[in-house]
Design an enzyme around this catalytic site. Structure first.
Site, PDB file in Angstrom:
ATOM      1  N   GLY A 271     -11.426   7.974   6.193  1.00 13.01           N
ATOM      2  CA  GLY A 271     -12.594   8.793   6.473  1.00 13.01           C
ATOM      3  C   GLY A 271     -13.855   8.037   6.804  1.00 13.01           C
TER       4      GLY A 271
ATOM      5  CG  ASN B  70      -6.666   1.419  11.503  1.00 16.35           C
ATOM      6  OD1 ASN B  70      -5.475   1.636  11.339  1.00 16.35           O
ATOM      7  ND2 ASN B  70      -7.085   0.905  12.654  1.00 16.35           N
TER       8      ASN B  70
ATOM      9  CE  LYS C 240      -3.479   2.659   2.456  1.00 13.03           C
ATOM     10  NZ  LYS C 240      -4.121   2.961   3.756  1.00 13.03           N
TER      11      LYS C 240
END
EC number: 2.8.1.10
Length: 256
Positions: A183, A204, A95
């Protein structure tokens, strides 16, 4: 079933490892979420030993690890972190995160594209965290990224899909999986993303900071499943006008 590069996943929910009160709670929440792909920041892991407090439980849980380059401020720093991660963890999945401003944590589009192109050439399976910019997402796809991960709102903000209009364009034009990242604050945000056509979401903070992370992880699992099913069912068209679900006058005429 979700396919990214050479891997397939039953779950459309990806999870992170930050902000949990303990490693045990982290693993319990990940298991409750049903997530099969878990991202972890290289800056928080001791790559020299696999009995690291974060790394060891994840390896034992059998999830696919997605190391990220969080903390990198330039393409060069991200590439270096990626190479360390591949050597230490034995995975070419990455990532890509480059955010030079610690206050807003917004991804740098120029450095991200530069690093993505270089890392793809080095054999990495690159999933870049990026702004909800349709042009940038298309460029990332064109240089060989396996998926794109546009933000819904700033990292950890719990604001939801503030970039909804741009996400819809990205989803419509993309030929690689779209993972909405950052978000997402409550399960309904995840459902909305999947209903829109996103292939997955990464969550998360919303799970980790909840009073009951395991329960919240379960809620997100169910929300994502609902979003996938709703999309597959093909919802009815949205209308400006009302549409009766039963005859308005026919029964009166029958009684006359």
């Amino acid at each position: 079933m979700l396919r990214i590069a050479d891997k397939t996943f039953d779950s459309h929910l990806f999870t992170g490892t930050g902000k949990f009160a303990s490693s045990q709670l982290m693993v319990e929440a990940i298991r409750a979420s049903g997530s099969q792909l878990v991202t972890l920041a290289m800056k928080r892991v001791d790559l020299r030993q696999h009995n690291d407090a974060i790394l060891a439980p994840l390896i034992e849980a059998g999830v696919t690890l997605l190391p990220n380059t969080s903390g990198a401020k330039t393409a060069e720093e991200a590439i270096f972190a990626a190479q360390l991660a591949r050597e230490a963890l034995g995975t070419n999945w990455l990532k890509l995160e480059i955010h030079p401003d610690a206050r807003w944590l917004l991804p740098d589009p120029i450095e991200t594209l530069k690093a993505a192109e270089a890392l793809v050439k080095q054999g990495f399976v690159v999933l870049p965290y990026c702004g909800a910019d349709p042009v940038l997402c298309k460029r990332l796809e064109e240089v060989g990224c396996a998926a794109v991960m546009p933000l819904g709102a700033p990292i950890g903000s719990n604001q939801g899909l503030e970039t909804k209009a741009m996400l819809e364009i990205i989803i419509q034009q993309s030929t690689v999986p779209v993972v909405v990242d950052a978000g997402i604050g409550v399960p309904s945000h995840a459902t909305q993303a999947l209903e829109m056509g996103a292939d997955a979401v990464l969550v998360n903070t919303a799970i980790a900071v909840a009073d009951d992370p395991v329960m919240m992880a379960t809620a997100f699992r169910l929300a994502v499943e609902a979003g996938v099913l709703a999309r597959q069912a093909v919802p009815g068209n949205r209308s400006t006008y009302a549409s009766a679900t039963s005859p308005l006058t026919g029964f009166l005429e029958a009684l006359a």
